[in-house]
Motif scaffolding. Structure first.
Motif, PDB file in Angstrom:
ATOM      1  N   ILE A 220     -12.243   6.320 -11.517  1.00  0.00           N
ATOM      2  CA  ILE A 220     -13.086   5.817 -10.421  1.00  0.00           C
ATOM      3  C   ILE A 220     -12.208   5.621  -9.193  1.00  0.00           C
ATOM      4  O   ILE A 220     -11.068   5.152  -9.301  1.00  0.00           O
ATOM      5  N   THR A 221     -12.729   6.018  -8.048  1.00  0.00           N
ATOM      6  CA  THR A 221     -12.008   5.872  -6.785  1.00  0.00           C
ATOM      7  C   THR A 221     -12.960   5.273  -5.759  1.00  0.00           C
ATOM      8  O   THR A 221     -14.152   5.583  -5.754  1.00  0.00           O
ATOM      9  N   VAL A 222     -12.427   4.418  -4.915  1.00  0.00           N
ATOM     10  CA  VAL A 222     -13.252   3.748  -3.898  1.00  0.00           C
ATOM     11  C   VAL A 222     -12.855   4.264  -2.519  1.00  0.00           C
ATOM     12  O   VAL A 222     -11.673   4.453  -2.221  1.00  0.00           O
ATOM     13  N   LEU A 223     -13.865   4.503  -1.703  1.00  0.00           N
ATOM     14  CA  LEU A 223     -13.641   5.011  -0.351  1.00  0.00           C
ATOM     15  C   LEU A 223     -14.018   3.932   0.660  1.00  0.00           C
ATOM     16  O   LEU A 223     -15.078   3.308   0.522  1.00  0.00           O
ATOM     17  N   ARG A 224     -13.177   3.735   1.654  1.00  0.00           N
ATOM     18  CA  ARG A 224     -13.465   2.749   2.708  1.00  0.00           C
ATOM     19  C   ARG A 224     -13.115   3.335   4.080  1.00  0.00           C
ATOM     20  O   ARG A 224     -12.330   4.273   4.171  1.00  0.00           O
ATOM     21  N   THR A 225     -13.645   2.739   5.127  1.00  0.00           N
ATOM     22  CA  THR A 225     -13.360   3.257   6.472  1.00  0.00           C
ATOM     23  C   THR A 225     -13.232   2.125   7.475  1.00  0.00           C
ATOM     24  O   THR A 225     -13.792   1.041   7.277  1.00  0.00           O
ATOM     25  N   PHE A 226     -12.491   2.361   8.548  1.00  0.00           N
ATOM     26  CA  PHE A 226     -12.419   1.434   9.677  1.00  0.00           C
ATOM     27  C   PHE A 226     -13.487   1.758  10.728  1.00  0.00           C
ATOM     28  O   PHE A 226     -13.535   1.133  11.776  1.00  0.00           O
ATOM     29  N   VAL A 235     -11.035   6.170  16.591  1.00  0.00           N
ATOM     30  CA  VAL A 235      -9.629   6.463  16.295  1.00  0.00           C
ATOM     31  C   VAL A 235      -9.469   7.247  15.000  1.00  0.00           C
ATOM     32  O   VAL A 235      -8.401   7.772  14.735  1.00  0.00           O
ATOM     33  N   ARG A 236     -10.522   7.317  14.166  1.00  0.00           N
ATOM     34  CA  ARG A 236     -10.510   8.068  12.915  1.00  0.00           C
ATOM     35  C   ARG A 236      -9.514   7.496  11.918  1.00  0.00           C
ATOM     36  O   ARG A 236      -8.356   7.894  11.862  1.00  0.00           O
ATOM     37  N   LEU A 237      -9.979   6.541  11.147  1.00  0.00           N
ATOM     38  CA  LEU A 237      -9.108   5.922  10.149  1.00  0.00           C
ATOM     39  C   LEU A 237      -9.929   5.490   8.938  1.00  0.00           C
ATOM     40  O   LEU A 237     -10.904   4.746   9.072  1.00  0.00           O
ATOM     41  N   GLY A 238      -9.544   5.978   7.782  1.00  0.00           N
ATOM     42  CA  GLY A 238     -10.199   5.583   6.541  1.00  0.00           C
ATOM     43  C   GLY A 238      -9.221   5.749   5.399  1.00  0.00           C
ATOM     44  O   GLY A 238      -8.080   6.170   5.602  1.00  0.00           O
ATOM     45  N   TYR A 239      -9.669   5.408   4.187  1.00  0.00           N
ATOM     46  CA  TYR A 239      -8.762   5.544   3.047  1.00  0.00           C
ATOM     47  C   TYR A 239      -9.522   5.558   1.733  1.00  0.00           C
ATOM     48  O   TYR A 239     -10.663   5.100   1.659  1.00  0.00           O
ATOM     49  N   ALA A 240      -8.862   6.097   0.729  1.00  0.00           N
ATOM     50  CA  ALA A 240      -9.341   5.983  -0.643  1.00  0.00           C
ATOM     51  C   ALA A 240      -8.373   5.069  -1.372  1.00  0.00           C
ATOM     52  O   ALA A 240      -7.178   5.054  -1.073  1.00  0.00           O
ATOM     53  N   VAL A 241      -8.897   4.279  -2.309  1.00  0.00           N
ATOM     54  CA  VAL A 241      -8.027   3.549  -3.237  1.00  0.00           C
ATOM     55  C   VAL A 241      -8.212   4.210  -4.598  1.00  0.00           C
ATOM     56  O   VAL A 241      -9.299   4.174  -5.168  1.00  0.00           O
ATOM     57  N   VAL A 242      -7.152   4.858  -5.071  1.00  0.00           N
ATOM     58  CA  VAL A 242      -7.262   5.658  -6.291  1.00  0.00           C
ATOM     59  C   VAL A 242      -6.546   4.951  -7.438  1.00  0.00           C
ATOM     60  O   VAL A 242      -5.673   4.111  -7.217  1.00  0.00           O
ATOM     61  N   PRO A 243      -6.901   5.287  -8.683  1.00  0.00           N
ATOM     62  CA  PRO A 243      -6.242   4.646  -9.825  1.00  0.00           C
ATOM     63  C   PRO A 243      -4.740   4.940  -9.830  1.00  0.00           C
ATOM     64  O   PRO A 243      -4.297   6.034  -9.428  1.00  0.00           O
TER      65      PRO A 243
END
Ligand code: PLP
Length: 391
Positions: A220-226, A235-243
Motif C-alpha cells: 500500500i502506498t499513500v499519495l499526498r500533495t501541497f 509550484v508543483r510539489l507532491g509525494y508518495a509515502v511508500v513501504p
C-alpha cells in the motif's frame, strides 16, 4: 518526423482559468471567480510566499539540501523513514514514479470511474493498459472493497481516491485493507489522499506502517500533495509515502531534481504553517455545509474541498455560470454529464456561486423544489447582478 502512435492517449482537461475565460469572452478578469480546480481560496501559506521570495537569489543551484530537508520534514510529520518519502513534481509526478517503479509493458492498472484522469494517462505513458471499476451515482459513489474486487483481474496497480475526486466520497481503512489482502501479492494499492487534509479521517499510512491496530503491509502506498490544502498548486510539489521494503527504488526511478528549489523551500515553510491549513480546512467545512444547505438541487456529501452538484445538464449550467462570472467544473469529462463540481471558496465566493447557480436552475426550471427558504431575496439580488454582467 512524427511522434509515436498517440491515438490511445488523451489530453488532460484542466479546470479553466480566469485569464483564459476573460480573454475568450472579452471581459475584465476581475468580474470572475474561479471555483473549478480545487485550489486554495486563501492562496499559498504566507510563510511559503516569503520563502519563495527569499529563495529567488539562490535558484542558480540545484536543489540538493532543500530536497533532503523537505524529505526529512515530511518523514518526521508522518513518522516514517526519509527514504520512504518520494518527493515529486506534484502528486502527478509521484504517480509517474509509481508507474515507472511498478509497471511492465502491458500490465494493467485498475482505476475508479468516474475518477482522476492522470492515473490512466501515466500508465499509458509507461505502456500499460487501464481498466475501470465503477463508483455508482445511485450509491452516492460509495467505495467498497466488494466493488473494487469484483472488477479486479490481476491488475498491477489499484488506485483508490479518498476523498474521491469529483464526488467527495471516502473509503474506510478496513475496506482498503481488505482490497490489499484479497489482491495478488504483487498488486500495489495506491491510496490517493490529495484531499486528505479536508477529511476527518486517519491516513491509510496506518496500513503501510502498521499503526492504529492494523498489521503493516508492503503493498500500500499513500499519495499526498501541497497543491490543495497548502495552496501551492503553482509550484508543483507532491509525494508518495511508500513501504520501507522497496523504498530504495526511488533512487533508480526519480527524475533528478524534479522538485525544484523554489518548491522545496515553499514546502518547508508551508509544512510548518499549521495555522494556514487550519484556516483553509475551516473555510472548506463551512463552504461545503453552505452549499449542501442552500443549493436547490442535489449536492453530494463531500469530504474534499469541493462539492458535486446534480444540475441535469452540466455543459449548459457551467457555461451559464461562467457567463455570470463563476467558473466551475463541468464534469462531462469525468463521465458525469449531469453534474458540475464547485470548489469550496471563501464565504463571499461560495455565496456568489450558490446564488448564481440557484438563479440559473430557476431560469432553466430545473431547480424549483419549492422550499424557498430565504431564496426569494437571494434570487432578487442575483438577478440584478446578472443584468449588470450581461451588459
Ligand atoms: C489534485 C489532485 C492530485 C494531485 O495534483 P498535483 O497538483 O499534481 O499535486 C492527485 N489526485 C487527485 C485526485 C487530485 O484531485
Amino acid at each position: 518526423m512524427q511522434p509515436r502512435d498517440l491515438s490511445d492517449h488523451v489530453a488532460y482537461e484542466a479546470g479553466r482559468g480566469i485569464e483564459e475565460v476573460a480573454r475568450e469572452l472579452g471581459r475584465d478578469p476581475s468580474e470572475f471567480v474561479k471555483l473549478a480546480s480545487n485550489e486554495n481560496p486563501h492562496g499559498p501559506s504566507p510563510a511559503a510566499a516569503v520563502a519563495i521570495r527569499e529563495t529567488a537569489s539562490s535558484v542558480s543551484s540545484y536543489p540538493k539540501a532543500a530536497h533532503a530537508d523537505l524529505t526529512g520534514a515530511i518523514a518526521d510529520r508522518w513518522d516514517v523513514d526519509d527514504e520512504q518519502v518520494w518527493l515529486a513534481n506534484g502528486g502527478d509526478g509521484a504517480i509517474d514514479y509509481l508507474s515507472r517503479a511498478v509497471l511492465e509493458p502491458e500490465d494493467t492498472i485498475l482505476v475508479p470511474s468516474p475518477g482522476f484522469a492522470y492515473y490512466g494517462m501515466s500508465a499509458r505513458f509507461h505502456h500499460g493498459d487501464v481498466r475501470e471499476y465503477a463508483l455508482e451515482r445511485e450509491d452516492d459513489f460509495a467505495q467498497t472493497a466488494d466493488d473494487v474486487l469484483s472488477a479486479y483481474d490481476g491488475d498491477r496497480i489499484v488506485y483508490l481516491t479518498s476523498p474521491h475526486n469529483p464526488s467527495g466520497s471516502t473509503i474506510a481503512l478496513e475496506e482498503v485493507e481488505a482490497i490489499a489482502a484479497e489482491t495478488d501479492a504483487d498488486t500495489l494499492v495506491v491510496v490517493d489522499e490529495a484531499y486528505g487534509e479536508f477529511a476527518d479521517r486517519e491516513s491509510a499510512l496506518s496500513l503501510t506502517e502498521g499503526r492504529n491496530g492494523f498489521d503493516a503491509r508492503d503493498d500500500i502506498t499513500v499519495l499526498r500533495t501541497f497543491s490543495k490544502a497548502y495552496g501551492l498548486a503553482g509550484v508543483r510539489l507532491g509525494y508518495a509515502v511508500v513501504p520501507e521494503a522497496w523504498a530504495d527504488a526511488y533512487a533508480r526511478v526519480n527524475t533528478p531534481f524534479a522538485a525544484s528549489e523554489l518548491a522545496c523551500r515553499a514546502g518547508l515553510a508551508a509544512i510548518d504553517d499549521d495555522e494556514h491549513v487550519k484556516r483553509t480546512v475551516e473555510t472548506t467545512v463551512e463552504s461545503r455545509a453552505y452549499m449542501r444547505e442552500h443549493i436547490e438541487t442535489h449536492v453530494w456529501e463531500s469530504e474534499g474541498n469541493f462539492a458535486l452538484v446534480d444540475v441535469g445538464d452540466a455543459s449548459t449550467v457551467a457555461e451559464e455560470m461562467q457567463d455570470r462570472g463563476v467558473i466551475v467544473r463541468d464534469c462531462s469529462s469525468f463521465g458525469l454529464p449531469g453534474c458540475i463540481r464547485i470548489t469550496c471558496g471563501t464565504e463571499d465566493e461560495t455565496e456568489r456561486a450558490v446564488e448564481t447557480l440557484n438563479e440559473i436552475l430557476a431560469d432553466l426550471e430545473l431547480g424549483g423544489n419549492g422550499d424557498g427558504t430565504g431564496d426569494g431575496k437571494r434570487d432578487g439580488d442575483a438577478t440584478a447582478d446578472t443584468e449588470v454582467a450581461d451588459t
